[in-house]
Design an enzyme around this catalytic site. Structure first.
Site, PDB file in Angstrom:
ATOM      1  N   HIS A  51      13.330  71.461  35.681  1.00 14.48           N
ATOM      2  CA  HIS A  51      12.384  72.217  36.503  1.00 14.48           C
ATOM      3  C   HIS A  51      12.284  73.683  36.069  1.00 14.48           C
ATOM      4  O   HIS A  51      11.352  74.380  36.460  1.00 14.48           O
ATOM      5  CB  HIS A  51      12.752  72.113  37.991  1.00 14.48           C
ATOM      6  CG  HIS A  51      13.992  72.850  38.386  1.00 14.48           C
ATOM      7  ND1 HIS A  51      15.217  72.243  38.555  1.00 14.48           N
ATOM      8  CD2 HIS A  51      14.204  74.155  38.672  1.00 14.48           C
ATOM      9  CE1 HIS A  51      16.111  73.124  38.927  1.00 14.48           C
ATOM     10  NE2 HIS A  51      15.525  74.305  38.999  1.00 14.48           N
TER      11      HIS A  51
ATOM     12  N   ASP B  92      16.844  65.674  35.825  1.00  9.52           N
ATOM     13  CA  ASP B  92      16.471  67.094  35.860  1.00  9.52           C
ATOM     14  C   ASP B  92      17.200  67.886  34.773  1.00  9.52           C
ATOM     15  O   ASP B  92      17.684  68.989  34.996  1.00  9.52           O
ATOM     16  CB  ASP B  92      16.752  67.701  37.236  1.00  9.52           C
ATOM     17  CG  ASP B  92      16.108  69.075  37.403  1.00  9.52           C
ATOM     18  OD1 ASP B  92      15.078  69.329  36.756  1.00  9.52           O
ATOM     19  OD2 ASP B  92      16.644  69.892  38.176  1.00  9.52           O
TER      20      ASP B  92
ATOM     21  N   GLY C 172      17.308  81.207  39.839  1.00  9.57           N
ATOM     22  CA  GLY C 172      17.633  81.822  38.548  1.00  9.57           C
ATOM     23  C   GLY C 172      18.937  81.305  37.989  1.00  9.57           C
ATOM     24  O   GLY C 172      19.161  81.349  36.779  1.00  9.57           O
ATOM     25  N   ASN C 173      19.838  80.799  38.869  1.00 12.79           N
ATOM     26  CA  ASN C 173      21.080  80.178  38.414  1.00 12.79           C
ATOM     27  C   ASN C 173      20.841  78.764  37.882  1.00 12.79           C
ATOM     28  O   ASN C 173      21.698  78.206  37.184  1.00 12.79           O
ATOM     29  CB  ASN C 173      22.102  80.088  39.540  1.00 12.79           C
ATOM     30  CG  ASN C 173      22.954  81.330  39.663  1.00 12.79           C
ATOM     31  OD1 ASN C 173      22.904  82.027  40.664  1.00 12.79           O
ATOM     32  ND2 ASN C 173      23.749  81.608  38.626  1.00 12.79           N
ATOM     33  N   SER C 174      19.698  78.170  38.228  1.00 12.82           N
ATOM     34  CA  SER C 174      19.414  76.796  37.805  1.00 12.82           C
ATOM     35  C   SER C 174      19.528  76.654  36.293  1.00 12.82           C
ATOM     36  O   SER C 174      18.965  77.447  35.530  1.00 12.82           O
ATOM     37  CB  SER C 174      18.003  76.386  38.242  1.00 12.82           C
ATOM     38  OG  SER C 174      17.925  76.317  39.645  1.00 12.82           O
TER      39      SER C 174
ATOM     40  N   LEU D  73      14.827  50.100  38.132  1.00 13.44           N
ATOM     41  CA  LEU D  73      14.494  49.038  39.068  1.00 13.44           C
ATOM     42  C   LEU D  73      13.433  49.465  40.077  1.00 13.44           C
ATOM     43  O   LEU D  73      12.581  48.672  40.457  1.00 13.44           O
ATOM     44  CB  LEU D  73      15.752  48.584  39.824  1.00 13.44           C
ATOM     45  CG  LEU D  73      16.748  47.740  39.047  1.00 13.44           C
ATOM     46  CD1 LEU D  73      17.926  47.374  39.945  1.00 13.44           C
ATOM     47  CD2 LEU D  73      16.090  46.475  38.501  1.00 13.44           C
ATOM     48  N   GLY D  74      13.525  50.704  40.548  1.00 16.41           N
ATOM     49  CA  GLY D  74      12.570  51.186  41.548  1.00 16.41           C
ATOM     50  C   GLY D  74      13.026  50.940  42.973  1.00 16.41           C
ATOM     51  O   GLY D  74      12.230  50.510  43.819  1.00 16.41           O
ATOM     52  N   VAL D  75      14.313  51.216  43.242  1.00 16.90           N
ATOM     53  CA  VAL D  75      14.838  51.048  44.601  1.00 16.90           C
ATOM     54  C   VAL D  75      15.554  52.322  45.030  1.00 16.90           C
ATOM     55  O   VAL D  75      16.050  53.092  44.199  1.00 16.90           O
ATOM     56  CB  VAL D  75      15.826  49.855  44.696  1.00 16.90           C
ATOM     57  CG1 VAL D  75      15.129  48.556  44.327  1.00 16.90           C
ATOM     58  CG2 VAL D  75      17.060  50.091  43.831  1.00 16.90           C
TER      59      VAL D  75
END
Length: 453
Positions: free
Chosen positions: A185, A215, A297-299, A353-355
């Site tokens: 992000h 991420d 900003g720490n991300s 899988l989508g769960v």
């Protein structure tokens, strides 16, 4: 016969008996009682001298014939022993110096911890300084919208503008490139990327790969600009309560290299994440929790231990008025697995899988038996709470309230184990066999990821 003292003269006849003078008449008969004669001065003096000798108070007592003779020999011996002990104590200096010596030893002992604390503090400072050299500021640059015609004359010169600043960590270096891991992000939507290293110099960066679900993203810069890289620690060995130190650029480059300190507050936390910003959670991140301050900003910055090794990548925090110190980082083991694939493929190839799911162990006992109708001996597994439409799970027929207990006959006891198997062990191009319970009955189903190709 009467005597008249005026007519007859009594001729005294002196007689001595026991120092008393006696009186007789001419017929030698005793007359009256003897009177004590005046003592001569000599006699008085003699009596005065001899009188004290007759007083019992000054007489020596005679030995008791009943006391054993050996007792009289023992008394002098005891006296000699006492005298010897006294002489030895006076001539032996160690007895008097013993107490100060003990005090000195105690003082030395109490000083050692302070030296250890100082050494530990110095080591921590050195570890932070070394790790800080591998932490950079990541600048996300977007171009302004172009203008045309008359608008271009009145508009200011179209220069790129800074869309955002985050942090990154240099974890690897080869002959040509230095590799930087950051959050996805941080670089999302960027036209250009720049990094500012610890010495303040800015370098252009290239996006090598990114992954939406974890991420994470990998950038590269020229290897000649970098001198050192950070070492990663095995995050499976981390314990709650260990020191955790966050390094990054909170609130932008003005505070680059800021350090905050806390502890590891929790491990294997599952946090819902909205990856596409549509207002609904579509992912569950596996993170470790810390109370070390993590601000905007720490991300993408480093979370290190007290030896300076990387234990996580700072990623998110809970921002609520009544919540403090709940910050999260992606564990270093997961970071290591992800960046290896991003370096090679630019993306992660995984079985999806989508769960959405939760640990069965967190479900109340009454719900397990009455609602899910599970067997009494079944207490571990993965409860499906949501199935995404048109996903592999949906096509395979999985539904909410199903309880997954195995993948390819490998027991699944928790959500964390379930995700690790899907993302890092299952081949995304191979079929996957799922064992699950529905309404108390055990079932199996096979997912074919190639069906939608």
């Amino acid at each position: 016969m009467k005597f008249d003292k005026t007519e007859k003269i009594i001729i005294p006849r002196e007689g001595y008996k026991r120092n008393k003078r006696l009186f007789y008449d001419e017929n030698e008969q005793l007359i009256g009682k003897p009177r004590p004669t005046e003592k001569q001065p000599e006699e008085q003096e003699k009596q005065t001298v001899e009188k004290p000798q007759k007083q019992p108070s000054v007489k020596k007592s005679k030995p008791n014939k009943n006391v054993p003779k050996w007792l009289y020999l023992l008394i002098p011996l005891l006296g000699l022993l006492l005298i010897g002990a006294l002489l030895w104590s006076l001539s032996n200096p160690t007895s008097t110096d013993e107490q100060p010596k003990e005090q000195t030893e105690k003082t030395t002992t109490t000083e050692e911890p302070s030296n250890n604390v100082k050494q530990s503090s110095d080591d921590l400072e050195e570890a932070i300084q070394h790790a800080s050299k591998s932490v950079v500021s990541v600048i996300n640059v977007e171009k302004q919208q172009e203008t045309f015609g008359d608008e271009a004359k009145s508009a200011p010169q179209a220069n790129p503008e800074k869309a955002g600043v985050g942090s990154g960590v240099i974890y690897k270096k080869d002959e040509h490139h230095a590799f930087i891991v950051t959050n996805r992000h941080v670089i999302q939507g960027a036209e250009n990327l720049e990094v500012t290293i610890s010495n303040g110099k800015r370098h252009k960066a290239t996006l090598k790969g990114q992954d939406e679900w974890t991420d994470l993203a990998v950038l590269t810069i020229d290897a000649n600009a970098i001198d050192s890289t950070i070492k990663m620690r095995n995050s499976d060995e981390i314990n709650v309560g260990e020191t955790a130190i966050a390094i990054g650029s909170p609130l932008g480059q003005a505070f680059q290299g800021s350090v905050s300190r806390g502890i590891v507050s929790g491990l294997n936390r599952t946090v819902p994440v909205d990856t596409n910003n549509d207002g609904s959670d579509d992912w569950e991140a596996n993170v470790l929790q810390t109370d070390a301050a993590i601000n905007p900003g720490n991300s993408g910055g480093a979370l290190i231990d007290e030896s300076g090794k990387l234990i996580g990548i700072s990623s998110m925090k809970i921002s609520m008025d009544n919540v403090e110190g709940m910050n999260f980082a992606i564990p270093s083991n997961e970071v290591q697995k992800v960046v290896e694939q991003l370096e090679e493929n630019g993306k992660l190839e995984r079985m999806y899988l989508g769960v959405m799911s939760s640990d069965l162990s967190h479900i109340p006992e009454g719900t397990l038996r009455e609602v899910l109708k599970l067997p009494e001996d079944l207490r571990e597994g993965v409860l499906v709470s949501y199935v995404e439409e048109s996903s592999h799970a949906s096509r395979a027929g999985l539904k909410a309230k199903d309880v997954i207990t195995a993948l390819n006959d490998e027991p699944m006891k928790s959500v964390l184990q379930f995700k690790k198997y899907l993302y890092y062990e299952a081949n995304p191009k191979d079929k996957l066999t799922i064992t699950y319970y529905r309404d108390g009955k055990k079932n199996t189903v096979t997912v074919d990821p190639t069906e939608d190709e």
